[in-house]
Design an enzyme around this catalytic site. Sequence first.
Site, short mmCIF file in Angstrom:
data_model
loop_
_atom_site.label_atom_id
_atom_site.label_comp_id
_atom_site.label_asym_id
_atom_site.label_seq_id
_atom_site.Cartn_x
_atom_site.Cartn_y
_atom_site.Cartn_z
CG HIS A 139 8.85 -27.24 11.22
ND1 HIS A 139 8.50 -26.56 12.35
CD2 HIS A 139 10.15 -27.62 11.37
CE1 HIS A 139 9.55 -26.49 13.16
NE2 HIS A 139 10.56 -27.13 12.59
CG ASP A 181 -0.38 0.18 2.53
OD1 ASP A 181 0.87 0.27 2.62
OD2 ASP A 181 -1.12 0.25 3.53
CG HIS A 215 10.49 -23.43 12.30
ND1 HIS A 215 10.57 -23.15 13.65
CD2 HIS A 215 11.62 -24.10 11.97
CE1 HIS A 215 11.72 -23.64 14.12
NE2 HIS A 215 12.38 -24.21 13.13
CB CYS A 233 0.62 -2.65 4.58
SG CYS A 233 0.23 -3.77 5.92
CB THR A 247 1.12 -2.85 11.13
OG1 THR A 247 -0.02 -3.34 10.40
CG2 THR A 247 0.78 -1.51 11.77
C1 RB5 Z 1 -2.17 2.58 6.47
O1 RB5 Z 1 -2.30 3.76 7.18
C2 RB5 Z 1 -2.07 1.39 7.41
O2 RB5 Z 1 -3.26 1.19 8.08
C3 RB5 Z 1 -1.67 0.16 6.65
O3 RB5 Z 1 -0.46 0.42 5.98
C4 RB5 Z 1 -1.42 -1.08 7.47
O4 RB5 Z 1 -0.60 -0.81 8.57
C5 RB5 Z 1 -2.59 -1.87 7.84
O5 RB5 Z 1 -2.51 -2.95 8.41
#
Ligand code: RB5
Length: 142
Positions: free
Chosen positions: A133, A8, A98, A65, A67
Site C-alpha cells: 500500500h 460547509d 490501505h 460537506c 456529498t
Molecule cells: C452544498 O449544497 C453542496 O454542494 C456541498 O455540500 C457539497 O456536496 C459539494 O461537494
Amino acid sequence: MTIAICSDHAGVEYKAKLISYLLGKGYEVLNFGTDSTESMDYTDVAHPMAAAVEAGEADLGIALCGTGNGMAMTLNHHKGIRAGLAWNTAIGKLVKEHNNANVLVMPARFISYRMAVSIVRVWLTTEFAGGRHQRRIDKIPV
Ligand code: RB5
C-alpha cells in the site's frame, strides 16, 4: 493528538457534535469552521485546514460537506494531504489501512450522525498497513 476539522453548511451540525465527541475522547481540536448553517463555499474552509495539516499544526483532519466530493477534490490539491471519502465503517477502516488518509472526508447529507461518529472512531484507531500500500501511495503524485 490534534485533529483539525472543517465543514460547509451541509456538515455543520455533524461537525459540532464530532468536536464534542473528540474533545470527550481527549483529542485537541482545531475548528476551521464554518459555524453557521448559512450557505458558504467548502473551499474557504478546506484550504486553510489543509494548510494547517501540511504545516504540522494538526496531525490529522476531518472534513464534511453534503456529498464529501467538494471537500475531497479541494483537499487533494494540497501536496501534503491524502483525503479519503468514507460513508461506512468498512471504508473508514480501509481508507486508513490501505490509503493512509490523513484527512477523513464524509458526506453529511447521505449518512446518519451515528454512522459518522462510527467512521471517525474506526479511522482513528486503525493503523496503516504499509507494504504494497505504501508502494501504491508513492505512485500517486504525477
Ligand atoms: C452544498 O449544497 C453542496 O454542494 C456541498 O455540500 C457539497 O456536496 C459539494 O461537494
